[in-house]
Scaffold this active site. Sequence first.
Site, PDB file in Angstrom:
ATOM      1  N   ARG A 251      -6.200  22.322 -11.038  1.00 27.16           N
ATOM      2  CA  ARG A 251      -4.980  23.059 -11.447  1.00 27.16           C
ATOM      3  C   ARG A 251      -4.808  24.372 -10.668  1.00 27.16           C
ATOM      4  NH1 ARG A 251      -4.867  18.714 -13.842  1.00 27.16           N
ATOM      5  NH2 ARG A 251      -4.151  18.403 -15.983  1.00 27.16           N
TER       6      ARG A 251
ATOM      7  N   SER B 136      -0.682  20.017 -21.733  1.00 31.26           N
ATOM      8  CA  SER B 136      -1.919  20.752 -22.038  1.00 31.26           C
ATOM      9  C   SER B 136      -1.620  22.236 -21.980  1.00 31.26           C
ATOM     10  CB  SER B 136      -2.990  20.458 -20.996  1.00 31.26           C
ATOM     11  OG  SER B 136      -3.288  19.093 -20.951  1.00 31.26           O
TER      12      SER B 136
ATOM     13  N   GLU C  17      -3.346  27.057 -19.320  1.00 31.49           N
ATOM     14  CA  GLU C  17      -2.927  26.426 -18.063  1.00 31.49           C
ATOM     15  C   GLU C  17      -1.471  26.816 -17.795  1.00 31.49           C
ATOM     16  OE1 GLU C  17      -3.546  22.042 -17.572  1.00 31.49           O
ATOM     17  OE2 GLU C  17      -1.430  22.029 -17.057  1.00 31.49           O
TER      18      GLU C  17
HETATM   19  N1  EPU Z   1     -10.297  15.207 -27.687  1.00 33.23           N
HETATM   20  C1  EPU Z   1     -10.540  15.342 -29.035  1.00 33.23           C
HETATM   21  N2  EPU Z   1      -9.535  15.854 -29.804  1.00 33.23           N
HETATM   22  C2  EPU Z   1      -8.323  16.213 -29.290  1.00 33.23           C
HETATM   23  C3  EPU Z   1      -8.099  16.091 -27.919  1.00 33.23           C
HETATM   24  C4  EPU Z   1      -9.116  15.580 -27.128  1.00 33.23           C
HETATM   25  O1  EPU Z   1     -11.603  15.037 -29.525  1.00 33.23           O
HETATM   26  O2  EPU Z   1      -7.474  16.655 -30.067  1.00 33.23           O
HETATM   27  C5  EPU Z   1     -11.346  14.609 -26.838  1.00 33.23           C
HETATM   28  C6  EPU Z   1     -10.937  13.183 -26.436  1.00 33.23           C
HETATM   29  O3  EPU Z   1     -11.345  12.235 -27.364  1.00 33.23           O
HETATM   30  C7  EPU Z   1     -11.637  13.009 -25.120  1.00 33.23           C
HETATM   31  C8  EPU Z   1     -11.652  14.420 -24.542  1.00 33.23           C
HETATM   32  O4  EPU Z   1     -11.446  15.311 -25.630  1.00 33.23           O
HETATM   33  O5  EPU Z   1     -12.961  12.625 -25.331  1.00 33.23           O
HETATM   34  C9  EPU Z   1     -10.602  14.613 -23.467  1.00 33.23           C
HETATM   35  O6  EPU Z   1      -9.315  14.359 -23.984  1.00 33.23           O
HETATM   36  P1  EPU Z   1      -8.159  13.663 -23.087  1.00 33.23           P
HETATM   37  O7  EPU Z   1      -8.713  12.475 -22.401  1.00 33.23           O
HETATM   38  O8  EPU Z   1      -6.986  13.497 -23.967  1.00 33.23           O
HETATM   39  O9  EPU Z   1      -7.870  14.664 -21.938  1.00 33.23           O
HETATM   40  P2  EPU Z   1      -7.798  16.253 -21.855  1.00 33.23           P
HETATM   41  O10 EPU Z   1      -9.021  16.762 -21.201  1.00 33.23           O
HETATM   42  O11 EPU Z   1      -7.468  16.808 -23.198  1.00 33.23           O
HETATM   43  C10 EPU Z   1      -6.703  16.264 -19.450  1.00 33.23           C
HETATM   44  C11 EPU Z   1      -5.536  16.903 -18.777  1.00 33.23           C
HETATM   45  C12 EPU Z   1      -4.231  16.198 -19.140  1.00 33.23           C
HETATM   46  C13 EPU Z   1      -4.354  14.753 -18.706  1.00 33.23           C
HETATM   47  C14 EPU Z   1      -5.583  14.133 -19.392  1.00 33.23           C
HETATM   48  C15 EPU Z   1      -5.862  12.727 -18.928  1.00 33.23           C
HETATM   49  C16 EPU Z   1      -6.109  19.253 -18.494  1.00 33.23           C
HETATM   50  C17 EPU Z   1      -5.867  20.654 -18.941  1.00 33.23           C
HETATM   51  N3  EPU Z   1      -5.452  18.310 -19.157  1.00 33.23           N
HETATM   52  O12 EPU Z   1      -6.544  16.447 -20.865  1.00 33.23           O
HETATM   53  O13 EPU Z   1      -3.173  16.797 -18.405  1.00 33.23           O
HETATM   54  O14 EPU Z   1      -3.195  14.023 -19.037  1.00 33.23           O
HETATM   55  O15 EPU Z   1      -6.770  14.896 -19.102  1.00 33.23           O
HETATM   56  O16 EPU Z   1      -6.345  12.788 -17.624  1.00 33.23           O
HETATM   57  O17 EPU Z   1      -6.872  19.029 -17.566  1.00 33.23           O
HETATM   58  C18 EPU Z   1      -1.515  18.494 -18.588  1.00 33.23           C
HETATM   59  O18 EPU Z   1      -2.137  19.123 -17.749  1.00 33.23           O
HETATM   60  O19 EPU Z   1      -0.430  18.912 -19.093  1.00 33.23           O
HETATM   61  C19 EPU Z   1      -2.055  17.233 -19.071  1.00 33.23           C
HETATM   62  C20 EPU Z   1      -1.490  16.578 -20.070  1.00 33.23           C
END
Ligand code: EPU
Length: 333
Positions: A159, A233, A329
């Site tokens: 990012r 995010s 972010e």
């Molecule tokens: N999780 C939870 N509870 C929640 C949210 C997440 O336990 O409420 C756990 C999930 O179960 C998983 C882990 O946290 O084990 C990661 O969650 P997720 O796969 O949903 O991804 P993220 O790390 O929350 C990132 C990006 C997203 C992107 C997703 C998928 C960033 C800041 N965000 O989210 O990007 O879509 O991975 O690759 O890196 C964005 O930047 O706007 C965005 C949506």
Amino acid sequence: MKSELNYSLKQHNTFGIDAKCAQFVEYSSEAEAKEVAELLRTSRVPYIIIGGGSNLLLTRDYEGIVVHSTCKGIERQGSRLICGSGEVFDDVVAYSITQGLYGAENLSLIPGDVGASAVQNIGAYGAEAKDLIHSIRAIEIATGNVCVIENAECEYGYRQSRFKHDWKNQYLIVSVEYEFSETFEPRLDYGNIRSELEKSGISNPTAHELRDTIIRIREAKLPDPKVLGNAGSFFMNPIVARSKYNELAGQYEGMPHYDIDAENVKIPAGWMIDQCGWKGKSLGRAGVHDKQALVLVNRGGATGQEIVKLCETIQKDVKQKFGIDIYPEVNVI
Ligand code: EPU
């Protein structure tokens, strides 16, 4: 060049916050970008450059100039697409697949414009814009000159890019040239892509099927800004020392994480916020999405200040529980 005074930005931020700017200018071509650059040079008023407003939190009226690109066009040259900075990024993803150009499938449905993809290095499901960006054509504001900036010069990271740091406010991006692969090599090993495909009985997806699956996964977790204001995010996932990760992993069995390198581990901020009990909760009219705790939402009529208040409260709680600082972010203005 289009110019408006005392202009509401409500349609230009996906949180749907009704803040105004003193002047709003749009450029739709390289020639107009030069005119805007001259205006910015001569007017000596502060300015910000926005994209689709999907990573923007407005906390006040802006007493300066807000600049926005409406440069359109997607032109194919061999395995490359040259795309106007004001095109919707997801339209480029959709178009690339119809052209038999691959590599963008995992970036399906990310909100935002082409210009912002190059500034923010947007990413999802193990792919990042930097993997596709070949070069960026932009007007240097200080001189009005056209510059072609190569990927390697942008110092892309998670990012991050120089456009957010030492090059901040220095360029008006006109177009981005993305380089694709002409062979489809699906990346299915991130998160629940494979299990979602299996639900539809697919083990070897086509690019269209992969795109549809990514769209389904995102739609299940991320609210539609037209229905519930949000900026995807809200926080970045923090990268911590492995010793810190080991300490927490001892306390929280099965804690999700992504290995960065031998010394560093990325911990999902959404998981930590969830563990703090914030998922689905609200503070005033600002809330935490009930399906993904990393997403802050406008429950209706929230001010930017209310969202900042929620952000700060969450930061404090995460720090207290995990000893980790998390940072937005989104760009807070
Ligand atoms: N999780 C939870 N509870 C929640 C949210 C997440 O336990 O409420 C756990 C999930 O179960 C998983 C882990 O946290 O084990 C990661 O969650 P997720 O796969 O949903 O991804 P993220 O790390 O929350 C990132 C990006 C997203 C992107 C997703 C998928 C960033 C800041 N965000 O989210 O990007 O879509 O991975 O690759 O890196 C964005 O930047 O706007 C965005 C949506």
